[in-house]
Scaffold this active site. Structure first.
Site, short mmCIF file in Angstrom:
data_model
loop_
_atom_site.label_atom_id
_atom_site.label_comp_id
_atom_site.label_asym_id
_atom_site.label_seq_id
_atom_site.Cartn_x
_atom_site.Cartn_y
_atom_site.Cartn_z
N CYS A 58 0.84 -1.21 0.00
CA CYS A 58 0.00 0.00 0.00
C CYS A 58 0.87 1.26 0.00
O CYS A 58 1.70 1.43 0.90
CB CYS A 58 -0.92 0.01 1.22
N HIS A 96 -6.54 1.73 1.93
CA HIS A 96 -6.16 2.53 3.10
C HIS A 96 -7.15 3.66 3.32
O HIS A 96 -7.59 4.29 2.36
CB HIS A 96 -4.76 3.11 2.87
N HIS A 106 -8.58 6.95 3.37
CA HIS A 106 -8.11 8.21 2.82
C HIS A 106 -9.23 8.91 2.08
O HIS A 106 -10.27 8.32 1.77
CB HIS A 106 -6.93 7.99 1.86
#
Length: 353
Positions: A70, A167, A169
């Site tokens: 990631c 992730h 975000h």
């Protein structure tokens, strides 16, 4: 909050927002990156009166990498990422594959936490407040760019939405024009103001919903409701009770209460479809006034616009999605399978105990 600005190896800006004032951010991006090359172009649609961003360089962007690759996680050892430091609270950086760039605006990525397996709803109130401060600061900073007319902070969450990085975000788009959706709101605002002798349409909508059956959640300074003509199966609009045009104008009381209200709202979204269901995919979109109201909306000033957040999911029931098919995509006429009153009732039912 402590803010530290630095540069990535290819020259893009990276900003850390930290909870502790004594945090030092001096890690260097060790990746051998070439300068970013973008081909973003804004093309007006003369028939519809809107615009399309053409950005062919985005075809090569990172697509569903495994968790151990990631690019939004902190850097550890020789695992080099977009965040050179070994940890962070909130980090914002220029998108490596922007939809808007140069004279066409700017795109940034906002990493809410260094915890890859978390979500916004998992944040503490202190962490959520820090994200709010980052959104506010970026709105302020981007307002000074000569090409930028409007700033849009948003989060796409879930593969069903089209998210390619798991992730937690969000993103910030700084547009070189007033967006079509905002222009439609401004047109409605101007028309209502004229026909009512000066009444503010946003104020009227909020007053109606505060007194009605579609109210979902209310604090001292914020109110969340399902709109009368909701486009999506589960759609909630979150307004500060004191009308302000953008995030910068929120007072301290509203900033303090925001994390409590918003985190509760997100946690209810994750409970809509029952236990055992995958996390609810959603889009969370902040609507802020353009920095200058176009002259065509005569009589309307920035302060007439009402900052608000629109939160909605593409899931209409357990295991089923709401697709934008012929009527929605072809004619922009939405068909909603869930009555807004029932959606509001369901969102009240799943309140935290």
């Amino acid at each position: 909050m402590k803010k530290t600005s630095t540069r990535l190896a290819d020259g893009r800006e990276l900003i850390y927002y930290d909870l502790r004032d004594d945090t030092v951010r001096d890690a260097v991006d060790r990746r051998p990156l070439e300068p970013t090359v973008t081909t973003s172009e804004i093309r007006p649609d003369v028939l519809l009166g809107d615009a399309v961003a053409v950005a062919s360089h985005r075809q090569g962007r990172t697509y569903h990498p495994p968790a151990d690759e990631c690019p939004l996680c902190p850097t550890h050892g020789e695992r080099l990422t977009e965040i050179p430091d070994a940890s962070y609270d909130v980090a914002v950086f220029e998108n490596r594959f922007p939809s808007l760039a140069g004279d066409s605006g700017r795109c940034e990525v906002v990493c809410f936490t260094s915890d890859h397996d978390a979500s916004f709803a998992d944040l503490t109130e202190e962490q959520a407040r820090l994200v709010l401060e980052a959104w506010t600061d970026r709105t302020s900073e981007l307002s000074h760019l000569p090409s930028v007319e409007q700033v849009f902070c948003f989060e796409n969450r879930g593969a069903e939405i089209g998210v390619t990085l798991g992730h937690p975000h969000g993103q910030i788009y700084a547009y070189p024009f007033t967006t079509p959706r905002t222009a439609r709101m401004l047109a409605s605002l101007a028309a209502h103001q004229e026909t009512t002798g000066g009444e503010n349409l946003f104020d009227a909508v909020l007053a109606r919903e505060l007194a009605g059956e579609r109210l979902v959640l209310e604090g001292e300074h914020w109110a969340a409701f399902v709109p009368y003509a909701a486009h999506w199966p589960y759609e909630v609009h979150l307004y500060p009770k004191r009308r302000v045009p953008d995030l910068l104008a929120l007072d301290e009381a509203a900033r303090t209460e925001f994390p409590q209200v918003y985190l509760e709202l997100l946690r209810r979204f994750d409970r809509i479809f029952g236990e055992g269901e995958a996390p609810t995919p959603y889009i969370a979109a902040w609507h802020q006034a353009p920095f200058e109201v176009p002259a065509e909306f005569e009589g309307v000033v920035r302060e007439d616009f009402a900052l608000h957040l629109e939160l909605f999911t593409v899931r209409r029931t357990s295991g089923k999605l709401k697709f934008l098919a012929g009527s929605e995509s072809g004619m922009n006429v939405f068909i909603n399978d869930v009555p807004p009153e029932r959606a509001a009732e369901r969102l009240r039912e799943v309140a935290s105990s």
